[in-house]
Enzyme design. Sequence first.
Site, PDB file in Angstrom:
ATOM      1  N   HIS A   3       0.818  -1.212   0.000  1.00  0.00           N
ATOM      2  CA  HIS A   3       0.000   0.000   0.000  1.00  0.00           C
ATOM      3  C   HIS A   3       0.854   1.265   0.000  1.00  0.00           C
ATOM      4  O   HIS A   3       0.548   2.238  -0.661  1.00  0.00           O
ATOM      5  CB  HIS A   3      -0.911  -0.037   1.233  1.00  0.00           C
ATOM      6  CG  HIS A   3      -2.010   0.956   1.191  1.00  0.00           C
ATOM      7  ND1 HIS A   3      -3.217   0.700   0.576  1.00  0.00           N
ATOM      8  CD2 HIS A   3      -2.096   2.205   1.683  1.00  0.00           C
ATOM      9  CE1 HIS A   3      -3.984   1.755   0.693  1.00  0.00           C
ATOM     10  NE2 HIS A   3      -3.343   2.678   1.352  1.00  0.00           N
ATOM     11  N   HIS A  23     -10.489   2.239  -1.177  1.00  0.00           N
ATOM     12  CA  HIS A  23     -10.687   1.822   0.212  1.00  0.00           C
ATOM     13  C   HIS A  23     -11.478   0.526   0.196  1.00  0.00           C
ATOM     14  O   HIS A  23     -12.491   0.380   0.884  1.00  0.00           O
ATOM     15  CB  HIS A  23     -11.384   2.916   1.022  1.00  0.00           C
ATOM     16  CG  HIS A  23     -10.675   3.201   2.314  1.00  0.00           C
ATOM     17  ND1 HIS A  23     -11.309   3.549   3.464  1.00  0.00           N
ATOM     18  CD2 HIS A  23      -9.358   3.173   2.623  1.00  0.00           C
ATOM     19  CE1 HIS A  23     -10.417   3.731   4.430  1.00  0.00           C
ATOM     20  NE2 HIS A  23      -9.229   3.508   3.941  1.00  0.00           N
TER      21      HIS A  23
END
Lengths: 233, 80, 759
Positions: C56, C106
């Site tokens: 990430h 998300h």
Amino acid sequence: MTVVVVTFPGSNCDRDCITAVVEGAHGAALRVFHKEHELPETTTAVILPGGFSFGDYLRCGAMAARSNLMPAIQRFVDAGGPVVGICNGFQILCEAGVLPGALLRNRDGRFHCEEVELEVSGDSPLLVAYQRNENIVLPIAHGEGNYFADDDTIALLERERRIAFRYVARDEQGHGAINGAKKAIAGVVGGPQRNVIGLMPHPERRSLDLHGADDGMPLLEALLSYSEHRRHS
Amino acid sequence: MRARVIVRLKPGVLDPQGAAVEDALHTLGFTGASNVRVQKLIELDVDAADADACKLLVLEMADQLLRNPVIEDCGVEVLQ
Amino acid sequence: MSKSALNKLKDTDLTTSEHGQAVGLSLDEFERAVKLIGRVPNKVELGCIGAMWSEHCSYKSSRVHLKRLPSAGPRVLVGPGENAGVVDVEPGNPQGWAVAFKVESHNHPSYIEPYQGAATGVGGILRDVFTMGARPIAAMNLLRFGRVAHPKTPSLVDGVVRGIGGYGNCFGVPTVYSSAEFDAAYDGNVLVNAFALGVLRKDRIWKGNASGVGNPVMYVGAKTGRDGIHGATMASDSFSAGKESERPTVQVGDPFKEKLLVEACLELFERGAELLVGIQDMGAAGLTSSLFEMASRAGSGVVIDLDQVPARETGMTAYELMLSESQERMVLVAQAGKDDDVRAIFHKWDLDCTTIGTVSDDGVVRLRKDGVEVCVLPATPLADEAPRYERPFTAPARPEPLTRVDVQALKKNPIQIVLDVLLSPSTAPKTWIYKQYDREVGAGTLMDGTHAAAALVRIPETQIAVALALCCNSRQCSLDPHEGAVRAVVEGVARISAVGAVAVGVTDCLNYGSPLVPEQMGQLAAGVDGIAHACRVLEVPVVSGNVSLYNQTDDQSVLPTPAVGVVGVVDDLATVAPAMPLKAGDVLIRIGAPPTSLEGSFALWGKVGRKGALPVLDLAATSILCGFVRDLRRGGHVLDARPTLLGGLAQCLFDFARCADLSARATLPVDEDFFASFLGEERLCFVVAVDNQGVFDVQRRCADAGIASAVLGALGVSSSFRLQDSGGDVVFDRPFQKLVDDAEAVVPDLIASGRRRSA
């Protein structure tokens, strides 16, 4: 002359109201922060804008209604000064007791952002630029616009022609189809000289050329011209 | 002193959250559930001499902020 | 190894490679870390390394591919690598306006807790944008859910939509565009991609730099709690059914606090360099990534006293403080001696603002807790020298070719096949979703996705408008990940052209499966190449973006979904008539050459699934077509325009009619195949609605430009929605209002079915 737009923490239509007054109605507007204790001396009208003041935590408008500036706004109202509360501003005026009633969560529990047809139904110097019983279209954007007051209060509002706007679309009981508002009440008139209006729809969102419609302008123009009129009389 | 305030919608005031919960309970098969009301429970520490004073103070808080008398009533309980 | 062994360690205890696994580091990566710092890291250090080197934060599997994206251009003010990209809106005006924008995923948090997952996704992307100095004026989202019949789908849709609305509405940003589709491939992994755009003066762009030795490092916003610890590593891992309990706690968003934060930050930005040096939000990996990135960008170090970090809970360890993903927090570096002025601004807005340390010059991030040094790590190596992998990849398997039988089966019942397209959850109107988003706050929305091909929002107090759309045809990407990605860019450009805007920048969110599966890595590589190719030909730079991998549960990976956000500019909004209501009798003209096959179409997918090739678009011709329609839209007779996309011409005509609240009738010109022309997606066309008097003019302009055009029919001439073939025979005819009601009911029925099903 100055239209004061009050900024509470969480207000998010304050700039829009200023743009509507300045760009749409060619008036002067000033942002005043909720921590002040007095309105500027030049104040000729007040707008309480939409948004989520204090996060709308506890109850919509509850904490804003108890902020520093509210006593000054109450005095301004008592003296006949014109005040418009839009959406969260309406909720604040109800919480502060300036207007009767309260705004509950929408009947279906959801936020609604859409255009609604409204009937202009009350008597107020701030409504004079509309035709009596004229139907207009304004957008709403709220999760808690379900107007509630006890039956006596509603009867009084009806008798005194203090229901400023009603939703045209109603359920079988005559409540607003969009949010369940009692007697389809979308806006209420108050103040000693009918100088206060609270409403759930957003007139500032129909006030500029780019909006493609200007059904909000008569309310803003009346706010300006009424202040002008008061200044001269 | 720890106090607990229960704020509830007055009888007759529509409670969409309560209605939604009731619907959901019915669809889950709890057909015997009715009159569901969702309430708010607020707990706080209060600087007060005794339970009576505490209760009085909290009632005042309730009247000034914690409840909206147009739609809500409330009960106060002193916990310790 | 589970996280429990790691949990038993104290902050300063030394770690082993097994602890490394618990923070997501492979054995090699752990060794690399030991070599880099010359010793074994303690628990706090290991946590920081794990977070910084997570997929990430480090893009370790994708970075090697991402550099192929074209990110330069005359309008680019800030390219990839910062919190958001910034593009010039008024070239030639040195103090003029610019826009900052970015899209971010998300996905994993939204699947676990749809409301908070989606809400904090919106919160995070808004912070990315206002950290650059921009006031957010528009938001969009791209959502992908599992099939309607999946038991979790209704509650996921409901929660995600409520979460996006709950955050954006309260914050006060209009959510003007939403793309929501459904497919079984997303049953176990939903996609929630949030986009935000803000406006700023181009001479007032802020970056996350911790420069100036001795300058105070300040912490502002919400207090730090134990939420979301290990969120970044979660987003870098795939789900499996048995691991529910190991998932970290979900962060909870507070949009009210964020609203205060944006107002306070914008006040701070107004004061400029007199007070401020650099600023960065705390996103994934919280304080860790902010401190390391800010120091690394400036080539500096920081000395931080973690006891000064405002904590929401008692007894928080250094490890927890560094890795918490509590929302609505930022780190800033102020000018020396200006702490009090900065604090005054945040206190005005009732926000915490604390000095937690100072900038140093040794390039090291030093953390102290309870008087003990708990972390000494070099900033730049950790941020910049994260592992990079050239993961092996293979070209994804081509789908089976289409057979004659497939096509014949589809053509057997043309009425049903059109209905299947128009009433599919993926094509159906998203009114139910849009109504829960405040699309007009800011009072600058000229058009939004409810009634236009793209959104159009004014830059406050100007006559300039920004057009935006967020697109991806995931099914086409599944057929051909390269060409599908090309088409995602083309769709965005076509949409903003249809509202009269010139494309100025792209942001992308690359949602794929596991980088450890060569074929899924191959999809990513091909997707990047597709976006790069299309952006080069269409001359629009990619200025920001995000990669989301591991969107897979057990063996099921999502369809390759490179979401492409395209931003365009209309210099003078008077040139694009404000969404004039269309009227009965307005003429519908198709512009561009029609498709000749059904390959790659939504209609075909619905019937036979992943089969057939995706035809390659003629990019140069499509680019000319988009420019032509944009110019057409900007003046004169064209009242509205839409590209033919998912569901082809039939869907496009229906959307036209539905949005105008007028029925439509269309007849194909001679020698066209009903199925290819109405349902094909081989090529991109536009439909424009033209005032009766303007028909000749539009046709003449098309002829002059050498672009095909055909008058198909008109709006509002009867009460039915009718499609006729080349011979004039009626093939599809349905009462218009009934069709609209049925289409509008698709999404609300889906939600209601969930409620019924749980009974």
